[in-house]
Each structure stands twice: as structure tokens, then as C-alpha cells.
Design an enzyme around this catalytic site. Sequence first.
Site, PDB file in Angstrom:
ATOM      1  N   HIS A  34      -4.043   6.928  -1.960  1.00 15.09           N
ATOM      2  CA  HIS A  34      -5.039   7.339  -2.945  1.00 15.09           C
ATOM      3  C   HIS A  34      -6.450   7.165  -2.374  1.00 15.09           C
ATOM      4  O   HIS A  34      -6.662   6.536  -1.335  1.00 15.09           O
ATOM      5  CB  HIS A  34      -4.899   6.509  -4.226  1.00 15.09           C
ATOM      6  CG  HIS A  34      -5.001   5.033  -3.973  1.00 15.09           C
ATOM      7  ND1 HIS A  34      -6.189   4.402  -3.708  1.00 15.09           N
ATOM      8  CD2 HIS A  34      -4.047   4.071  -3.914  1.00 15.09           C
ATOM      9  CE1 HIS A  34      -5.983   3.117  -3.507  1.00 15.09           C
ATOM     10  NE2 HIS A  34      -4.681   2.883  -3.621  1.00 15.09           N
ATOM     11  N   ARG A  37     -11.011   3.336  -4.754  1.00 16.58           N
ATOM     12  CA  ARG A  37     -10.804   2.763  -6.091  1.00 16.58           C
ATOM     13  C   ARG A  37     -11.690   1.551  -6.295  1.00 16.58           C
ATOM     14  O   ARG A  37     -12.250   1.000  -5.343  1.00 16.58           O
ATOM     15  CB  ARG A  37      -9.344   2.349  -6.276  1.00 16.58           C
ATOM     16  CG  ARG A  37      -8.865   1.361  -5.210  1.00 16.58           C
ATOM     17  CD  ARG A  37      -7.694   0.541  -5.662  1.00 16.58           C
ATOM     18  NE  ARG A  37      -7.124  -0.264  -4.595  1.00 16.58           N
ATOM     19  CZ  ARG A  37      -7.618  -1.404  -4.150  1.00 16.58           C
ATOM     20  NH1 ARG A  37      -8.766  -1.873  -4.636  1.00 16.58           N
ATOM     21  NH2 ARG A  37      -7.002  -2.086  -3.184  1.00 16.58           N
ATOM     22  N   ASP A 311      -1.355   2.321   0.179  1.00 17.52           N
ATOM     23  CA  ASP A 311      -1.366   1.911   1.582  1.00 17.52           C
ATOM     24  C   ASP A 311      -0.008   1.350   2.001  1.00 17.52           C
ATOM     25  O   ASP A 311       0.473   1.604   3.100  1.00 17.52           O
ATOM     26  CB  ASP A 311      -2.487   0.920   1.869  1.00 17.52           C
ATOM     27  CG  ASP A 311      -2.581  -0.215   0.874  1.00 17.52           C
ATOM     28  OD1 ASP A 311      -1.811  -0.241  -0.110  1.00 17.52           O
ATOM     29  OD2 ASP A 311      -3.454  -1.093   1.060  1.00 17.52           O
TER      30      ASP A 311
END
Length: 411
Positions: A34, A37, A311
Site C-alpha cells: 500500500h 499511511r 510490506d
Amino acid sequence: MRLFARLALAALAVLSTTPAAADTLEKVVVVTRHGVRAAMSSPERLETATARPWPRFSVPAGHLTANGAELSTLFGGYYRALYEKQGLLAGAGCGQVYYWANVTQRTIATAKALGQGLSPGCAVEVHNVGEGKVDPMFEPVTAGVVKADVAKARAAVSGRVGGDLAAWSAAHRDAVDSLDELLMQCDAAPCPAAPGKRRIFDAKPGFSAEADATVGIEGPEAFASGVTESLLMAWADGQDFASLGWKGLGEASLLRVFPLHQAEFDLRLRTPEVARIGASHLATRVLATLDDGPDAVGGKDAKMVMIVGHDGTLAMLGGLLGLDWTAPGYQPGQIAPGGALVFERWKRDDGARVIRARYTVQTLSQLREKKALTLAAPPASSPIFVPRCSEASLDCPLDRFGAVVKAAVAP
């Protein structure tokens, strides 16, 4: 002579990975982390380990930030430009790319943001297992498709450090000192006593009694892992540390403290026995997708499949298949926001179908400065040699790639 040799080798590497004019790109599977964040820990908790205040994110802990979404869209636009040029994506067809994400806000939002750049003008549909359900591609043990032998996994991790986590941890003292200097804002470690502050070197190495699906590790590396990831996210998000009194924080200082996170991740997630538990189901689905099998993600018609995870997703897949990579400004094997393992299926001019793999990621400056990504100014890209499969050209025959995956995965 040395400079000439390095230039010659670099030129050879470029030539060896440049597709022949008659080669045809048939399918691409991207397994990506992603985007940027918010920190997982609260600013108040992070401030127990720092001498200066911590930046505040404008979104809840763990959520994709507005800058993170913008950065993902830039990356999606780059993928679009690249694969249009290579003939995979043509015209404005909206069914060419299939998006699958884990069931978290940051993965779903990342997939949507990628789609804005990769599928412009299309209503991007992000597929997932559904709210409240567990996706076996990302959490196979919890989903019940793989059974974890925690004792065996712990033995495998212990075997990599000679049964002595303390000795393994002691080898990272230079990175611990660098992080102490950065967090406590002093010129040389160990920094002066700071009442009420948690210090990296105070954490004691050992296995966690509260292990998750595989192996839990405690100590300076585990402590530093969360802190340095929070630093990375805030830096990539463009947060203003200088106005909060931080000094000496930049790409060079981050690179000096990243080894602690990498050491913990490598030991905890890339140990083959651990990776076999965590990534076997994902690897099987990736293979099926590349081979247009019955379990292909997105079916046979999608030309490109984006799988958005975390990750740990990439770390375990890399550990399972023995994949290694390095990108400028990061530690070997590091997985920054938006970092991706890219698997391309090519049909060569000799008729052979091969997999060409690489790791690609935005550099720290591309992240922090939200730089546009173009074919002339691309993200960092590292060709990957697949053990027991890749040839000197780095081509990995599809049938041999299938054999490697099947030999590596858990029953």
C-alpha cells in the site's frame, strides 16, 4: 579503468533486460505494498522514544494519507505509460486491469488511487473478500488454508542466528547508536539520560511469548522497526520535522537507521520456513494468474492484475522464492510504501514464454516531493534473478517458474 568497467557492466545489464523488438508482453502481475499511511502508533506513544514532538497525521492510524493517495496515482500513471508503450494496454478499455486488495482501508484506498492513474476515465472496481472476512492471500493461517507449526518456525529462525538472538542483535549496535542519536537529538551515542523515555538499546532480545501466526521477536530491532517505519511514513508524507525542532533528519540519516527494521523483517518474515507458511497460497495464486490457470486472480481476460497488500506480503513472497533486490536510498530488500514485485509474462521471438521479474519503488525524494513519474523520469527499478529458474538474460521460463513455485510452497 574501474569506472570504465562499471559503465560497461551497467550497459550490459541494461542490454540484457531490454526486450527484443519481436518479444510480446502478454500479462503482468504486480504484488504491491500500500501507499504512504499514517503511523500505526499514536504521536503520544512515539514521543516516549523521541526528544522532539512527533508530527500529526490528518487521518486515523494506519490509514492512507491524502499524499499517499496522490503518490499512488502518480505510480499508476507510470504503469499506464509503460505498458501502453510496451503494447500490453491499448485504448481506453476499462476491463484490462483487475484490482484486488486486502480488506484494510489503506490497501483498498491504494488500489483505488492506483486505478485513477492506471485506468483513467474508468470506474475502478476494487475486489476483495468482503468486510469482516479474512483473505487467505494475505493471512493464510487465520483463513485456515495453511497450518502454522510455530515451534518449527521458531526453530528455523533460531537456527539462522545460531540460537543466540542476543549475539545477533549485538551486531547491529552501530545502527542502534545512529537511531539513538537521531531520536534523542544528540551528537554522539549513547545520548545523555532522558528520564521517562524508552531507549532502543533498553529492549531485550528474545522470542515473544505472544507469538502471532508464526514467530514473534522482541528486542532493539523489533522496537526500532516500528519507530523507523513511522519515520519513513512521516518523511514520505512530507511532514515538517524541522518546525518541530528535529535536526539532522534526511535521506542519509534514514538510510543509516533502516538496517534495524530490515534485520528484524528479514529474520522474522523471510526465514524460508516462515515464508513458506505465510506466502505459499499467494505464490500459488500468482503462478495461476501468470499461467492463466483456473485459480487466476481476475480470470484469464485481465491483461494486468494489481494485488495490493502489505510490506510483509512482499517480504514473505520474496523469502519463499529467494528473491533479492536493492533500490537506491534503501537497504537491500527494503519495501517502502508503494514498492512492488512485478512479474511480466513475455512471449519471446523464439516462441518461448518467460517470466521477467523486478522490484520497483519510488525513491525517497520522489515520495517526499511528489515528483511526477514518466518514462524519462521513472521510479527505481531492480531486475530480479529467480533462483533455480533465471537464465543469464534474467529470463525465467514459465514452466520452470511453475516448478520453482510448486517446489517451494507448503503442502
